[in-house]
Write a protein that holds these residues in place. Structure first.
Motif, PDB file in Angstrom:
ATOM      1  N   ASN A   1      -3.087   6.501  -9.205  1.00 48.58           N
ATOM      2  CA  ASN A   1      -3.001   5.402  -8.240  1.00 48.58           C
ATOM      3  C   ASN A   1      -2.804   4.045  -8.917  1.00 48.58           C
ATOM      4  O   ASN A   1      -2.162   3.158  -8.363  1.00 48.58           O
ATOM      5  CB  ASN A   1      -4.253   5.365  -7.372  1.00 48.58           C
ATOM      6  CG  ASN A   1      -4.327   6.549  -6.431  1.00 48.58           C
ATOM      7  OD1 ASN A   1      -3.325   6.981  -5.880  1.00 48.58           O
ATOM      8  ND2 ASN A   1      -5.521   7.080  -6.237  1.00 48.58           N
TER       9      ASN A   1
ATOM     10  N   ASP B   1       0.836  -1.198   0.000  1.00 49.20           N
ATOM     11  CA  ASP B   1       0.000   0.000   0.000  1.00 49.20           C
ATOM     12  C   ASP B   1       0.873   1.251   0.000  1.00 49.20           C
ATOM     13  O   ASP B   1       1.934   1.264   0.614  1.00 49.20           O
ATOM     14  CB  ASP B   1      -0.915   0.029   1.230  1.00 49.20           C
ATOM     15  CG  ASP B   1      -1.830   1.238   1.248  1.00 49.20           C
ATOM     16  OD1 ASP B   1      -1.754   2.046   2.199  1.00 49.20           O
ATOM     17  OD2 ASP B   1      -2.610   1.404   0.294  1.00 49.20           O
TER      18      ASP B   1
ATOM     19  N   VAL C   1       5.424   7.239   1.194  1.00 50.20           N
ATOM     20  CA  VAL C   1       5.216   6.502   2.441  1.00 50.20           C
ATOM     21  C   VAL C   1       4.518   5.198   2.071  1.00 50.20           C
ATOM     22  O   VAL C   1       3.366   5.205   1.638  1.00 50.20           O
ATOM     23  CB  VAL C   1       4.370   7.325   3.430  1.00 50.20           C
ATOM     24  CG1 VAL C   1       4.160   6.541   4.715  1.00 50.20           C
ATOM     25  CG2 VAL C   1       5.058   8.657   3.734  1.00 50.20           C
TER      26      VAL C   1
ATOM     27  N   ARG D   1       3.857   0.864   2.586  1.00 49.81           N
ATOM     28  CA  ARG D   1       3.916  -0.395   3.321  1.00 49.81           C
ATOM     29  C   ARG D   1       4.282  -1.464   2.300  1.00 49.81           C
ATOM     30  O   ARG D   1       3.523  -1.708   1.350  1.00 49.81           O
ATOM     31  CB  ARG D   1       2.592  -0.721   3.988  1.00 49.81           C
ATOM     32  CG  ARG D   1       2.654  -2.005   4.820  1.00 49.81           C
ATOM     33  CD  ARG D   1       1.348  -2.326   5.498  1.00 49.81           C
ATOM     34  NE  ARG D   1       1.418  -3.648   6.127  1.00 49.81           N
ATOM     35  CZ  ARG D   1       0.389  -4.270   6.675  1.00 49.81           C
ATOM     36  NH1 ARG D   1      -0.813  -3.678   6.692  1.00 49.81           N
ATOM     37  NH2 ARG D   1       0.527  -5.456   7.208  1.00 49.81           N
TER      38      ARG D   1
ATOM     39  N   TYR E   1       4.543   1.311   7.778  1.00 48.22           N
ATOM     40  CA  TYR E   1       4.771   2.204   6.658  1.00 48.22           C
ATOM     41  C   TYR E   1       6.146   2.850   6.835  1.00 48.22           C
ATOM     42  O   TYR E   1       6.521   3.252   7.929  1.00 48.22           O
ATOM     43  CB  TYR E   1       3.684   3.284   6.598  1.00 48.22           C
ATOM     44  CG  TYR E   1       2.373   2.780   6.072  1.00 48.22           C
ATOM     45  CD1 TYR E   1       1.469   2.137   6.920  1.00 48.22           C
ATOM     46  CD2 TYR E   1       2.038   2.908   4.731  1.00 48.22           C
ATOM     47  CE1 TYR E   1       0.257   1.660   6.437  1.00 48.22           C
ATOM     48  CE2 TYR E   1       0.832   2.439   4.238  1.00 48.22           C
ATOM     49  CZ  TYR E   1      -0.048   1.811   5.095  1.00 48.22           C
ATOM     50  OH  TYR E   1      -1.245   1.332   4.610  1.00 48.22           O
TER      51      TYR E   1
ATOM     52  N   SER F   1       0.674   5.133   1.106  1.00 44.65           N
ATOM     53  CA  SER F   1      -0.129   6.105   1.835  1.00 44.65           C
ATOM     54  C   SER F   1      -0.080   7.462   1.139  1.00 44.65           C
ATOM     55  O   SER F   1      -1.113   8.027   0.782  1.00 44.65           O
ATOM     56  CB  SER F   1       0.377   6.232   3.274  1.00 44.65           C
ATOM     57  OG  SER F   1      -0.324   7.251   3.963  1.00 44.65           O
ATOM     58  N   THR F   2       1.100   7.987   0.984  1.00 44.74           N
ATOM     59  CA  THR F   2       1.251   9.294   0.349  1.00 44.74           C
ATOM     60  C   THR F   2       2.458   9.298  -0.577  1.00 44.74           C
ATOM     61  O   THR F   2       3.420   8.547  -0.379  1.00 44.74           O
ATOM     62  CB  THR F   2       1.448  10.419   1.387  1.00 44.74           C
ATOM     63  OG1 THR F   2       2.633  10.153   2.143  1.00 44.74           O
ATOM     64  CG2 THR F   2       0.260  10.537   2.330  1.00 44.74           C
TER      65      THR F   2
END
Length: 108
Positions: free
Chosen positions: A60, A30, A85, A87, A94, A32-33
């Motif tokens: 995305n 994933d 950031v 994961r 993260y 995040s940012t």
């Protein structure tokens, strides 16, 4: 492992435009940012804000972030960095990842 790679920098005349790209790849669970920063020689690294002469857009599906810069000025000269950031598939946390940066020079 996660990789962050910026591209698109170069030399441009004042008033010109440039588009930078940031690609995040690797063992990603994933994101995040993703954020653009820049650092001029002798100055602190600062976040690049969306708006005005700068347009930031995220894809995305492709894990990319672009930075469209218009009406560039000599004071925009800096190394531009991408921060993600992420994961990863091998971590429960993260983590911040930085790219190597791409140089933008605005000069006539």
């Amino acid at each position: 492992q996660v990789h962050v790679v910026e591209s698109g920098g170069g030399l441009v005349q004042p008033g010109g435009s440039l588009t930078l790209s940031c690609v995040v790849s690797g063992s990603i669970l994933d994101i995040s940012t993703i954020t653009w920063y820049r650092q001029a020689l002798g100055k602190q690294r600062e976040r690049v804000a969306n708006g005005g002469r700068f347009t930031i857009s995220r894809d995305n599906a492709k894990n990319t972030l672009s930075l469209q810069m218009d009406n560039l000025k000599p004071e925009d000269t800096a190394a531009y960095y991408c921060n993600a950031v992420v994961r990863s598939t091998t971590s429960s946390f993260y983590t911040n990842y930085w790219g190597q940066g791409t140089q933008v020079t605005v000069s006539s």
